[in-house]
Structure formats: structure tokens, C-alpha cells
Design an enzyme around this catalytic site. Sequence first.
Site, short mmCIF file in Angstrom:
data_model
loop_
_atom_site.label_atom_id
_atom_site.label_comp_id
_atom_site.label_asym_id
_atom_site.label_seq_id
_atom_site.Cartn_x
_atom_site.Cartn_y
_atom_site.Cartn_z
N ASP A 70 43.29 30.04 32.04
CA ASP A 70 42.48 31.14 32.58
C ASP A 70 41.13 30.61 33.08
O ASP A 70 40.87 29.40 33.01
CB ASP A 70 42.32 32.21 31.48
CG ASP A 70 42.26 33.62 32.04
OD1 ASP A 70 41.91 33.79 33.22
OD2 ASP A 70 42.54 34.57 31.28
N ASP A 101 44.01 40.97 37.87
CA ASP A 101 45.08 41.40 36.98
C ASP A 101 45.87 42.60 37.51
O ASP A 101 45.34 43.42 38.25
CB ASP A 101 44.50 41.82 35.62
CG ASP A 101 44.00 40.63 34.82
OD1 ASP A 101 43.88 39.54 35.38
OD2 ASP A 101 43.73 40.82 33.62
C1 GLA Z 1 42.37 37.47 32.03
C2 GLA Z 1 43.75 37.20 32.60
C3 GLA Z 1 44.77 38.10 31.92
C4 GLA Z 1 44.75 37.87 30.41
C5 GLA Z 1 43.33 38.08 29.88
C6 GLA Z 1 43.21 37.66 28.42
O1 GLA Z 1 41.93 38.75 32.38
O2 GLA Z 1 43.75 37.42 33.98
O3 GLA Z 1 46.06 37.84 32.41
O4 GLA Z 1 45.20 36.58 30.14
O5 GLA Z 1 42.37 37.33 30.62
O6 GLA Z 1 41.90 37.77 27.95
#
Ligand code: GLA
Length: 416
Positions: free
Chosen positions: A157, A227
Site C-alpha cells: 500500500d 478504493d
Molecule cells: C487502502 C487500500 C485498501 C485497504 C486499506 C487498508 O485504503 O487502498 O485496499 O488495503 O488501505 O487500510
Amino acid sequence: MKYILAAAALAQIAVATEGSDHELEKRLDNGLGLTPPMGWSSWNVAQCASASERYAIDTANKFISLGLKDLGYSYVNIDDCWSTKSRDGSGNLVPDPSKWPNGIKSVVDRIHGMGLKFGLYGCVGTMTCAGYPGSWGREAQDARLLASWGVDFWKHDACYTPCTNGQTPQTCWSAQFNTRAWYETMRDALASVRSTKNIYYNLCQWGRDSVWTWGNSVGNSWRMSADNWQDWDSVERIGSAAAGISQYSGPGGFNDLDMLIVGNNKLTENEERLHFGLWAICKSPLILGNNLNTISAASLAIIKNKGIIDINQDRLGKPATIFRPSGSPAPVSGRIYSYWAGPLSDGVVIGLVAGTGAATLSVNFRDVPGLGSGSYSWREMYSGRTGTGTSVSFSLGNHDMAVIKVTTSEWYSQCV
Ligand code: GLA
């Protein structure tokens, strides 16, 4: 983390203006991800609370009892919050003992024993998005630990990285450096442990720095957007953007449209069909972001559609994109266009999408890239309808999709 959205929208505009003649750079070539990975991730189920042994083992069992393993779902991936909030005295990440009473390795071994794979999550920056230790400056050490546990998949991430103002906020949209260099550091760390364990590498920097143009020299797949926030707007935002970047995706390196939210009671049944069908024909990883204990029979039937899974897993690994039959309206930015097509090793997949309202959508095969003016046999994968002819027509409800496989003769696969 909704504020990721605005900048991601800018990234999507970049998608639309990108040239289509970009030369793909040398692939990562670790031999993994030749077709999109299929599996499950803990994040959507209960965020931090589902990053545990109980959820991992329960999901692995469900893969088997629900018949998902037989269809190719193999990765059981644990997302953010699996570790303690600080490293141990040697600087190693520590599985949270309240979530992993037997440590990680024993769980990995059990999951491997079931014929499945195990994935974990980390972050480029000093902390993960939820505030757990990140890999910043510790990449080689973390890679060694993952390999020693036998971890198969690593999602990296992009939170808590240095900003131009010298700070490291949770989400920095004005990074001091191009994110690529950070992702290369972890790529090299994973490469250095490959003789112990070859680990699938999933980049998660939300489509920044036109990751689709270089992602395949760094990782096996890359998130191309903010997301999937578990709503129709996300499906529309991500699905429409995928059309502009299909050419960058292929065996060993795929655009990742983010987790599937089929089965979470967030979409209508039509929308679940569209979501799964579009992600599949775009050759996105099919990573379930749902609770397999509570999934409805209708949603389960969608994620178990073998015809659509076979299209996603076709050995050519070429994503579908939009095409415009004569007389059809122009695509509208941010909306999912009605006509999609892509090559398969033994034919062509056509996606008909009622993205903005109920519609009867018809297509002459001669208008479809890869097909000609002849007569073809076809099958629609949700309804099971079949036919032979020069065209197809489907009446679809609002936000529904038809996924049609048109079979061509074997010579086709040798020509693409
Ligand atoms: C980010 C990622 C998500 C998830 C969250 C976890 O937002 O894009 O897919 O992994 O972090 O904190």
C-alpha cells in the site's frame, strides 16, 4: 479514506488522455500471475477485525465447501492490521498474538495443506494506512520474514510516505518522489528472497504516476484507482476508467480494478452481475471482498459463473475494452459504455452493458473487433442463452450486463 477520491479522479482523467502507443517496458517476469489471481481479501469484511487466523482458516474452509477452490479461487489474503503496532527488538514485524495465536507460519502451512495460497499486506511508508508498521527502510528484512513464513502474495500500500512539505500524512498527494522508486525497492527485496519463496507482488498506490505504463516491470498487478468504496458509484468510476488502459495489461502484469463487492448487499443483483462480468472481461484480479458465511445464493451463483471465470482466466490474458458500433452514441467520461469486446484464445468476448438505464442492446458481429461478416455461434454466460448468426440482441435491466462468448475457429488464436 474518502479523500483519496479527488486525486484519483484526476488520475482517471490522465487515463483518458494517455496515448495508446506506449511501449510496454520489460516485464517483472517472476513467472507468477500469468492469468489474473483469484481469491479473497479480509479488508471489506470487517476491516481490522478480520485480519486474523480465524477469518483466514474459515475462508479457506469456505473456499472448499462452497466449491470456490475448484473454480480457481486460491489466494486467502489478509489485509491491514495483522501485526502489532510496533516491531520487535530485532526490527521484525510481529503478528498480533490476539489475532494469530499460532503465529503466521502455522496458518500458512495449514492453508498450503488445503491446496490454497496465503497473502499478506504491508505498506511503502512508515505506517500502513491503518497505522501499523510499514516497510519504509525495512524492505529487505520484511521480505526475508515473508519468505520464511512461506507467504505467497504481498499487497504493498502507499500510506505515510514523504510529502513535498516534509510531512508524512496518511495520504500524500504531492509526493516528494515518483512512487515508482518506492515500489521498485520492495520489488528488489522480494526478488532477493525468490530462491526461498517466489512472492506475487501487488502494487496498491491507487493509480498514481500512471502506474499502468510501468507497473508490469515492477509488479504482477497494480491498483489503477482509488478504493472500491462498496457502492455503485465506485463500480461506475473504476469500470469506466478501465476502458482507457486495457492495452497495458497482460500475462504477468494486470490492471487491478480492486476487490469485488458481490455478496455484500451493497449492489442490486443486476449491478452485481455487471460488476463481476466487467471486472472479469477486463482481466482484473478476481479478489472477493465479501463474507462467505453470509453470501446469498444469488451472489454466490454470480461469483461461481464458470463461463465468466474461464474468460477471465483465458491464457491470452488480453483485456476487453470498448468499441463503438456504427450508429451508437459516443462514450461519456465516467459512465460505463455499452459495448465491450476482447480477444480469447478460441474466440471473442462481447460485453453488453446497460450502464445508465434499462436498454435493448444489439450488435452485429461485423462491428466487433476480431470478428467479421460471417455467422458465429455464441453463448451468454449468465442466462445460458445460445445461438448462431450474424448478430445478438439483449434486453437488459438498469445496470445489468450480458457476457457473450463468440466462438471462432482455432486459426483465430494463432493470429492474435
Ligand atoms: C487502502 C487500500 C485498501 C485497504 C486499506 C487498508 O485504503 O487502498 O485496499 O488495503 O488501505 O487500510
